[in-house]
Design an enzyme around this catalytic site. Structure first.
Site, PDB file in Angstrom:
ATOM      1  N   GLY A 145     -11.122  -0.974  -0.197  1.00  0.00           N
ATOM      2  CA  GLY A 145     -10.286   0.203  -0.341  1.00  0.00           C
ATOM      3  C   GLY A 145      -9.315   0.030  -1.496  1.00  0.00           C
ATOM      4  O   GLY A 145      -9.048  -1.087  -1.947  1.00  0.00           O
ATOM      5  N   CYS A 146      -8.790   1.127  -1.975  1.00  0.00           N
ATOM      6  CA  CYS A 146      -7.916   1.063  -3.155  1.00  0.00           C
ATOM      7  C   CYS A 146      -6.603   0.351  -2.843  1.00  0.00           C
ATOM      8  O   CYS A 146      -6.181  -0.530  -3.596  1.00  0.00           O
ATOM      9  CB  CYS A 146      -7.680   2.458  -3.727  1.00  0.00           C
ATOM     10  SG  CYS A 146      -7.177   3.703  -2.529  1.00  0.00           S
ATOM     11  N   TYR A 147      -5.966   0.729  -1.741  1.00  0.00           N
ATOM     12  CA  TYR A 147      -4.726   0.031  -1.386  1.00  0.00           C
ATOM     13  C   TYR A 147      -4.979  -1.458  -1.124  1.00  0.00           C
ATOM     14  O   TYR A 147      -4.249  -2.308  -1.628  1.00  0.00           O
ATOM     15  CB  TYR A 147      -4.084   0.664  -0.148  1.00  0.00           C
ATOM     16  CG  TYR A 147      -3.377   1.975  -0.376  1.00  0.00           C
ATOM     17  CD1 TYR A 147      -2.281   2.074  -1.243  1.00  0.00           C
ATOM     18  CD2 TYR A 147      -3.751   3.121   0.309  1.00  0.00           C
ATOM     19  CE1 TYR A 147      -1.608   3.279  -1.413  1.00  0.00           C
ATOM     20  CE2 TYR A 147      -3.079   4.327   0.143  1.00  0.00           C
ATOM     21  CZ  TYR A 147      -2.000   4.405  -0.721  1.00  0.00           C
ATOM     22  OH  TYR A 147      -1.332   5.593  -0.885  1.00  0.00           O
ATOM     23  N   ALA A 150      -5.119  -3.455  -4.338  1.00  0.00           N
ATOM     24  CA  ALA A 150      -3.824  -3.701  -4.991  1.00  0.00           C
ATOM     25  C   ALA A 150      -2.979  -4.698  -4.206  1.00  0.00           C
ATOM     26  O   ALA A 150      -2.418  -5.641  -4.773  1.00  0.00           O
ATOM     27  CB  ALA A 150      -3.074  -2.378  -5.158  1.00  0.00           C
TER      28      ALA A 150
END
Lengths: 343, 343, 343, 343
Positions: A145-147, A150
């Site tokens: 996932g994107c979060y 990061a």
């Protein structure tokens, strides 16, 4: 003759970003493009910026259409990947940008998604210890996932170096609106988001929470507790994740910096910025980079690590291609840039 | 061994965009990087997104530093190019992103810039009739201004086809703030520009006006009159030029469309959108494309043509590389993309 | 005991802005709030910023609910006002923010809206010659469209002073996204509009075109031809209208300025800026002001006039209250500010 | 005859917002306007939106110019208030929007500001326990910083109710660019901030940190530890403060909500949103409101409280007027709105 590649979910934002990258990639040859409700329409109606592919007609997302390719990228709503992947042979590399195969713990899946767990695939974050080798042999890849991308890259060096306490991680992350996809919801209208910041999924209920916990726990070698709050920022792309963890007693700023510098010294797509420079999401626009910086707050006893990525590139489609490159034996960096379109 | 390339003015926005493109270009090898007041500092202090070049120290912009390269790109304030170019031999390709050598008419130069005219170089807009061939032999190239690029490509088919009256062109164009460079002026602060549109240079006083007149007049074969109003839009990049000209009597919508379709059928970087689709600047972000659409307003008797470009890419640095490719005998499209980073 | 006031369409953007203004207005007492598909829900679910009214439940938009008020503001999709207004007695002041009763020419209505013409009400732009007096006696008011408000106020002084030719007006206007209302359309998503400018309704097909023609023709005393192109700007609110008309022969910059200064010397809500200052939409945010500036382009022979307004305030709800104040015999400026929330 | 009021620092953003509010306030009469380097110029050159005051010439900021007013608002760079305030008699109400008199602890001041401590004035946050009464008698008021206002109002109910542990507060806050004032710094240019999020002052070094600690410690009755990270968001105005504190053992979601509901039940400018609604900064644009929502993250054992304010209104100028109203014996809410300009 390139590597024959299909993209399922080509009319969405993740699908569009996959195609933007694949179009500039020397080895991939773009084959079938599929969609759900947009099947039968031209790609250009949804992705007018994909000039070279605009006239392509979207097929329906079915195993039959996707069969016959060397690589299939899935950019589908969660819950749809399992059935399709089953029908594609083990000779096909399937790269799933959705959530279905990311979590190892069925209970976590069921708690956050409310459906039976589909299974677990090799996790497409090459920067994780051991992940790069696992991906080299993979025929199935779960793109993070994107979060989680990061946040994991922000805190990974701290946990692998054993300089952070696992007990009490706090993350507040700001995301551009494209992270929510092209959903027609009132709160995603330009009139609502421009000039405004707002939180959502507060209190640990966002579905990326267990994935963050999974990654950081793996790095720490013990269960990590995470308070995660996502916020919506007035920008199309980008995630800025501000992540703090309690520092182990005696940690110095120098040792903290050394740990981060060492962790990312040889990574092509995760980099520690020079001292005094902090990441801005615009530095990563359209690039497959995670830019990280870290500080020690001695009064609060906390490590504060910040990572910036483009949620659609390193956070989704770029990360997917990076992992696919590995699985296909190509150079990991092929077709990917580290330089954002800035300013 | 690549083509040895220098960039003067590397710490500004145009210089940064040149380096972003050159870094991904297979044939260029980046040599000297120079600056004015930023000489002596690291490139990364100004262009932190240019990860691979961040540690390079900026030299002073002098002919000596720039000598010994095959290509020199100049991204300097106007008035500084002539002296430098003089000192670089004719074997060096000099590509000037500034205004100094764009105008053929010394009187127009002096009226708008207030200094003596430096001369006229081959004009780097390959889409203009005859320009591509001229660029293939060029050792000096004047890169067009960003507004003239957009406006010229919007109206060029109408004037070359002789379907527009030259008498009364009206252009209103919106530009992102990067068009003004990194100048520290109050009206360019984020607090001022976000959520706001404003005009400037109203009444024909913007310096791009004579360049627009020059290009359209050349296409029309007679003097074209232009009312040009630029506006500042709340975005970092992009120009949307809305251009209208009086239609010649009897012009039909079909003939108008045919003229545009024919004009751009074979152009790699200027394209007519399919009917019903209008350009948005985001479609061109970081891409070397001009996207054009056109309509006939029968009540008003006017052709309305709209072009979108990225002011830093097709409008400056991408256009510069496109022309340099031609001058160097490389494929015109090398190192340039037509796909914007969208959404 | 205040003037009992109902707002139909309270869950939309225009309705919300009406309520924001009415809440701070000393004379109005807010009665029924109605909605279409949102009837039965709390206002706060749609307009969370309207803190003092958030708990109010929205009623259905019916004549019965709206009856019994002194003033009824209608902020409905076009085509719905006539039936409601008919059922409200002549003692009720009905202020329609929709288009239904703006046009005097049934043919123009039918061409642009495709339905039978409902009629014509007094036009709520007090700055038009004669309008203020007409509004003082009105029981029905048609609030102008947002673009026509900006364009009319930009060019009105030129046409009433007879210094502009009627033959060839060209208008390009940029609007914030709230002008499109809260419609769930893909092109209005934040991801699409942020960082991007795009045109729409090109070629004279936007429905505000005949209203602009009507107003300017009335001012000129003869038919004015208008080429009107609206564009969508990356901001929530604001219209910047760049309007040009051919100057009558012999017009000087001084005479032009004098005409504008005289026209707006006594207007509370339309003002000519001092020389050298150009309007920005942010100056008008939340204010009922139209800020105007003008220049003479001598080379092009054109007057260039620019107006900035907040499309929801002076362009809709503020204009509605301004006219309602007149109709109710209240001070025209009551409850309205001229100072925008800036920066 | 109104209350004669002077504003020092009238050409900056805080000064402009003060004047916007004062202009609409029934009791204040605007007297001297002063500036530093902008003295001698017209207010309209810097604050063109302040239409009614645009022609006023700015005087120099000296005690002589400011004397003879009933109220003096100071919106100056820190370090300048003490000398001026000393010269103004005790009959003058001095309201300082700067930092000089906010901190009670001289050591904290010296550590963060590097200059000798000027003293401590009554703190202008009426929502703090006891503050409202203290302000009623005050002749000197220190207006809180924008971040401390948001963070304090987010966590105040938790600490006054004793349901949060003092040991480990973590705050990540996003601010619009106007919080940095009109400083001409490259990172504040529109081109840099639009479409981008970035952190600054990471690691506890931001000057608002000790003020946050001071407020929360006062509420908790013991020293509170705070990790505070500010970030810059692509918007002109607004602060979204995401604040977490460890929950005391046994805290339930219901008890948490009850504590917040009780704390703000009677506050005019601090409000708990209904369940399920989260604050967005746009809800508060131009309004003197702090909107708060809270959740309990049971897995992480943390209270997550979020507050949204307009940094220039409740965070500076509106807060200043609210406190001045109290000090002057006026209704606390006079001239202030709770309804933001939204969308």
């Amino acid at each position: 003759m390139g590597i024959r590649t299909a993209v399922a979910g080509a009319s969405g934002y993740a699908g569009g970003e996959l195609l933007r990258i694949l179009d500039g990639h020397a080895e991939f040859e773009i084959g079938a493009l599929t969609a759900g409700s947009n099947a039968g329409t031209e790609l250009g109606a949804h992705q007018p910026h994909l000039r070279s592919l605009a006239g392509r007609v979207l097929a329906e997302t079915t195993p039959d259409v996707l069969a016959g390719h060397d690589v299939v990228f899935l950019a589908l709503p969660h819950g749809q990947s399992a059935e399709i992947a089953e029908r594609l042979g083990d000779d096909v590399l399937v790269v799933d940008c959705g959530a279905d195969f990311r979590l190892a713990d069925p209970a976590a899946w069921e708690k956050y998604y409310g459906t039976p767990h589909s299974g677990t695939w090799p996790y497409g974050l090459p920067e994780l210890p051991g992940a790069r080798d696992a991906l080299r042999a993979a025929r199935r890849i779960a793109v993070p996932g994107c979060y989680p991308t990061a946040v994991t890259l922000a805190l990974l060096p701290a946990f692998t170096a054993g300089i952070a306490e696992p007990g009490d991680v706090v993350v507040v992350a700001a995301s551009g609106t494209s992270g929510a996809g092209r959903a027609l919801k009132p709160h995603l209208l330009g009139s609502e988001v421009m000039g405004s910041m707002s939180p959502y999924g507060v209190g640990g209920v966002h579905r990326h929470t267990p994935e963050i916990v999974q990654n950081l726990s793996a790095a720490a070698g013990e269960r990590v507790t995470v308070s995660f709050t996502p916020t919506l920022a007035p920008m199309s792309r980008g995630i800025l994740a501000t992540c703090t963890a309690k520092a182990r007693p005696g940690l110095t700023a120098g040792a903290l910096r050394d740990a981060y510098a060492a962790a990312y010294a040889d990574e092509p797509f995760a980099g520690l910025l020079p001292e005094g420079r902090w990441p801005a999401t615009s530095m990563t626009l359209g690039a497959n980079t995670a830019l990280v910086q870290v500080a020690l707050d001695e009064d609060a006893g906390r490590i504060v690590a910040v990572a910036a990525i483009d949620n659609l590139t390193k956070g989704t489609a770029g990360g997917a291609v990076q992992s696919a490159n590995l699985a296909l034996g190509l150079p990991e960096e092929l077709g990917l840039t580290t330089i954002g379109v800035s300013p």
